[in-house]
Design a protein around this motif. Structure first.
Motif, PDB file in Angstrom:
ATOM      1  N   UNK A  76       4.193  -4.104  -2.500  1.00  0.00           N
ATOM      2  CA  UNK A  76       4.154  -5.505  -2.056  1.00  0.00           C
ATOM      3  C   UNK A  76       2.939  -5.695  -1.161  1.00  0.00           C
ATOM      4  N   UNK A  77       2.154  -6.734  -1.421  1.00  0.00           N
ATOM      5  CA  UNK A  77       0.980  -7.055  -0.611  1.00  0.00           C
ATOM      6  C   UNK A  77       1.374  -8.087   0.439  1.00  0.00           C
ATOM      7  N   UNK A  78       1.369  -7.726   1.722  1.00  0.00           N
ATOM      8  CA  UNK A  78       1.784  -8.668   2.767  1.00  0.00           C
ATOM      9  C   UNK A  78       1.034  -9.992   2.731  1.00  0.00           C
ATOM     10  N   UNK A  80       0.450 -11.863   0.360  1.00  0.00           N
ATOM     11  CA  UNK A  80       1.047 -12.802  -0.595  1.00  0.00           C
ATOM     12  C   UNK A  80       2.377 -13.374  -0.119  1.00  0.00           C
ATOM     13  N   UNK A  81       2.925 -12.819   0.962  1.00  0.00           N
ATOM     14  CA  UNK A  81       4.291 -13.150   1.368  1.00  0.00           C
ATOM     15  C   UNK A  81       4.319 -14.091   2.569  1.00  0.00           C
ATOM     16  N   UNK A  82       5.335 -14.962   2.600  1.00  0.00           N
ATOM     17  CA  UNK A  82       5.535 -15.825   3.772  1.00  0.00           C
ATOM     18  C   UNK A  82       6.071 -15.026   4.954  1.00  0.00           C
ATOM     19  N   UNK A  83       6.876 -14.002   4.659  1.00  0.00           N
ATOM     20  CA  UNK A  83       7.424 -13.096   5.668  1.00  0.00           C
ATOM     21  C   UNK A  83       6.990 -11.682   5.283  1.00  0.00           C
ATOM     22  N   UNK A  84       6.611 -10.868   6.245  1.00  0.00           N
ATOM     23  CA  UNK A  84       6.120  -9.522   5.919  1.00  0.00           C
ATOM     24  C   UNK A  84       7.157  -8.788   5.068  1.00  0.00           C
ATOM     25  N   UNK A  85       6.727  -8.192   3.959  1.00  0.00           N
ATOM     26  CA  UNK A  85       7.681  -7.604   3.018  1.00  0.00           C
ATOM     27  C   UNK A  85       8.477  -6.424   3.559  1.00  0.00           C
ATOM     28  N   UNK A  86       8.034  -5.825   4.653  1.00  0.00           N
ATOM     29  CA  UNK A  86       8.778  -4.703   5.215  1.00  0.00           C
ATOM     30  C   UNK A  86       9.305  -5.021   6.614  1.00  0.00           C
ATOM     31  N   UNK A  87       9.487  -6.306   6.880  1.00  0.00           N
ATOM     32  CA  UNK A  87      10.024  -6.712   8.176  1.00  0.00           C
ATOM     33  C   UNK A  87      11.546  -6.651   8.209  1.00  0.00           C
ATOM     34  N   UNK A  88      12.179  -6.885   7.058  1.00  0.00           N
ATOM     35  CA  UNK A  88      13.632  -6.962   7.036  1.00  0.00           C
ATOM     36  C   UNK A  88      14.162  -8.128   7.848  1.00  0.00           C
ATOM     37  N   UNK A  89      13.359  -9.168   8.019  1.00  0.00           N
ATOM     38  CA  UNK A  89      13.744 -10.298   8.861  1.00  0.00           C
ATOM     39  C   UNK A  89      14.967 -11.015   8.296  1.00  0.00           C
ATOM     40  N   UNK A  90      15.894 -11.348   9.190  1.00  0.00           N
ATOM     41  CA  UNK A  90      17.061 -12.142   8.804  1.00  0.00           C
ATOM     42  C   UNK A  90      16.865 -13.537   9.363  1.00  0.00           C
ATOM     43  N   UNK A  91      16.687 -14.504   8.480  1.00  0.00           N
ATOM     44  CA  UNK A  91      16.407 -15.880   8.896  1.00  0.00           C
ATOM     45  C   UNK A  91      16.850 -16.833   7.811  1.00  0.00           C
ATOM     46  N   UNK A  96      15.153 -10.965   4.301  1.00  0.00           N
ATOM     47  CA  UNK A  96      13.869 -11.052   3.606  1.00  0.00           C
ATOM     48  C   UNK A  96      13.209  -9.678   3.514  1.00  0.00           C
ATOM     49  N   UNK A  97      12.551  -9.430   2.385  1.00  0.00           N
ATOM     50  CA  UNK A  97      11.723  -8.235   2.289  1.00  0.00           C
ATOM     51  C   UNK A  97      11.825  -7.546   0.947  1.00  0.00           C
ATOM     52  N   UNK A  98      10.863  -6.666   0.721  1.00  0.00           N
ATOM     53  CA  UNK A  98      10.814  -5.927  -0.533  1.00  0.00           C
ATOM     54  C   UNK A  98      12.049  -5.022  -0.656  1.00  0.00           C
ATOM     55  N   UNK A  99      12.761  -5.204  -1.748  1.00  0.00           N
ATOM     56  CA  UNK A  99      13.977  -4.432  -1.987  1.00  0.00           C
ATOM     57  C   UNK A  99      15.248  -5.188  -1.656  1.00  0.00           C
ATOM     58  N   UNK A 392       7.250 -12.012  -5.233  1.00  0.00           N
ATOM     59  CA  UNK A 392       6.941 -12.221  -3.822  1.00  0.00           C
ATOM     60  C   UNK A 392       8.097 -12.963  -3.151  1.00  0.00           C
ATOM     61  N   UNK A 393       8.144 -12.858  -1.815  1.00  0.00           N
ATOM     62  CA  UNK A 393       9.182 -13.513  -1.002  1.00  0.00           C
ATOM     63  C   UNK A 393      10.586 -13.150  -1.474  1.00  0.00           C
ATOM     64  N   UNK A 394      10.764 -11.892  -1.841  1.00  0.00           N
ATOM     65  CA  UNK A 394      12.079 -11.380  -2.246  1.00  0.00           C
ATOM     66  C   UNK A 394      13.063 -11.535  -1.084  1.00  0.00           C
ATOM     67  N   UNK A 395      14.277 -11.964  -1.394  1.00  0.00           N
ATOM     68  CA  UNK A 395      15.267 -12.194  -0.351  1.00  0.00           C
ATOM     69  C   UNK A 395      16.652 -12.250  -0.973  1.00  0.00           C
TER      70      UNK A 395
END
Length: 416
Positions: A76-78, A80-91, A96-99, A392-395
């Motif tokens: 995942x290329x950060x 391209x994403x609205x939220x960093x793909x390896x942040x694991x942000x919950x919002x 949110x994130x890759x995987x 992108x923007x997997x969630x």
């Protein structure tokens, strides 16, 4: 915060990009969660940092159910994403994130359920695997060949790509349950000719020969081949939609419905890579290409015979990855999976589903284990779930994860 969402977030923050740093850190995290639940996980490493976790959960019957999933993710290329793909942000109600979808959310649901300490009605074998996003050489293939004893008693399995809701235009929620996959035939094809100067008339140009072959392969219209499971799905959808679906003409079929079967009604061959030459004024002696081939269950030989005819006698092929098309019956466990879903969503409609791509179920089929796609999620009607796989923007919705944990409990727990 729900435990499933928390575990999903923490797994996403562990970068397991394949190719990349490997799955060891994620495997250790998973093993720690299982150990805290009083279980005895085993970490197996096929190569440095290529780690998988296997764990048996005792139940009331030794006829074991395998629950497997993969720890690795695609790149995942950060940027391209609205939220960093390896942040694991919950919002906004999502993790949110890759995987998140493929497939750390599903792993989190399984871990959250197991950590509740509920005794299952049959033994469970949990497998958290490396390398599914490649060939499985360092994951499922390795554990099947080197640690088959860990799967003793397993006759059936559940994993990704099934059990999620798809809302039809009428509002009816369809739940596809995976009962098969198309087979995988990734290959390198090679043309050999006569090297020479680019300014002279060619004697035998392998680049041109390969280009002609690839055009035949790419342009071929594979005939429709309906398996019983796909026919059953089309019949169910026809009833739900109030229309007779003709798989040869999908113009009037809602896209969400067509997406469930249009990739599994025929074989496919897509040229994906090319490599030839080293200098523009030199005709090379060889030219190579990569083809992603897939075949529906029961049509392997037709696929291979047609492929060889399309390539022609002057092109050789070599399989990089070849896996037969597994299938499972639409009885027994299939009905249990559907019952677990309808217990949670009484108006839901479980239907059989054949996957376009592939999973680790292909490896476990070598042990005679029948695989089902069942990672239950209740999804918002407007969420384009299929686009999130490798997108992108997997969630994944937090409420969907909770639905999954409760559905697993319906399926797995000992009745009171």
């Amino acid at each position: 915060m729900s435990e499933a969402a928390k575990i999903c977030s923490e797994l996403i923050r562990i970068d397991t990009t394949n190719p990349g740093p490997g799955e060891r850190e994620a495997a250790e995290y998973v093993a720690g969660l299982l150990s805290e639940a009083g279980l005895s996980p085993v970490i197996v490493e096929s190569a440095p940092r290529r780690a998988s976790v296997i764990c048996r959960v005792p139940g009331d019957s030794p006829d074991a159910l395998l629950i497997h999933g993969h720890l690795d993710v695609v790149p995942a290329d950060p940027a391209d994403w609205a939220v960093h793909p390896f942040s694991g942000e919950i919002a906004d109600g999502y993790v949110h994130g890759r995987g998140a979808v493929d497939m750390k959310g599903s792993l989190a649901m399984t871990l959250a359920w197991v950590r509740q300490g509920v005794r299952p009605r049959r033994d469970l074998v949990l497998a958290f695997l490396a390398d599914e996003e490649s060939t499985g050489e360092f994951g499922s293939r390795y554990v099947v060949s080197e640690h088959a004893d860990l799967f003793e008693g397993c006759s059936e399995a559940i994993s990704e790509s099934g059990g999620f809701s798809v809302t039809m235009p009428s509002g009816v929620r369809v739940y596809p349950i995976g009962v098969g996959e198309r087979g995988t035939a990734w290959m390198k094809v090679t043309a050999r000719g006569v090297a020479g100067h680019g300014s002279k008339p060619p004697v035998d140009n392998p680049v041109a020969e390969l280009a002609r072959a690839l055009t035949r392969v790419a342009d071929h219209e594979w005939p429709i081949r309906l398996t019983p499971a796909v026919s059953a799905m089309i019949g169910e959808l026809s009833g739900i939609l109030g229309m007779e679906i003709d798989p040869a003409n999908l113009s009037g079929v809602p896209p969400k419905a067509a997406a469930l079967f249009k990739g599994t009604i025929r074989n496919s061959t897509n040229p994906t890579m090319m490599n030839a030459g080293y200098k523009i004024n030199v005709i090379p002696g060889t030219a190579e290409a990569g083809i992603d081939g897939r075949f529906v269950p029961g049509f392997r030989e037709e696929f291979l015979d047609t492929l060889d005819r399309l390539l022609g006698p002057r092109i050789t092929r070599e399989f990089i990855n070849f896996e037969d098309a597994p299938s499972a019956p639409t009885s027994g466990l299939f009905h249990e999976l559907g019952a677990a879903l309808t217990a949670m969503d009484p108006t839901g409609r479980p239907v059989p589903y054949v996957m376009t791509g592939g999973t680790d179920a292909k490896s476990f089929a070598r042990l005679g284990i029948k695989g089902y796609g069942f990672a239950p999620l209740l999804l918002p009607p407007d969420l384009d779930y299929f686009a999130l796989f490798h997108g992108i923007d997997e969630r994944v919705p937090v409420e969907g994860l909770e639905f999954g944990v409760q559905t697993l409990n319906r399926l797995l727990a000992t009745p009171h």
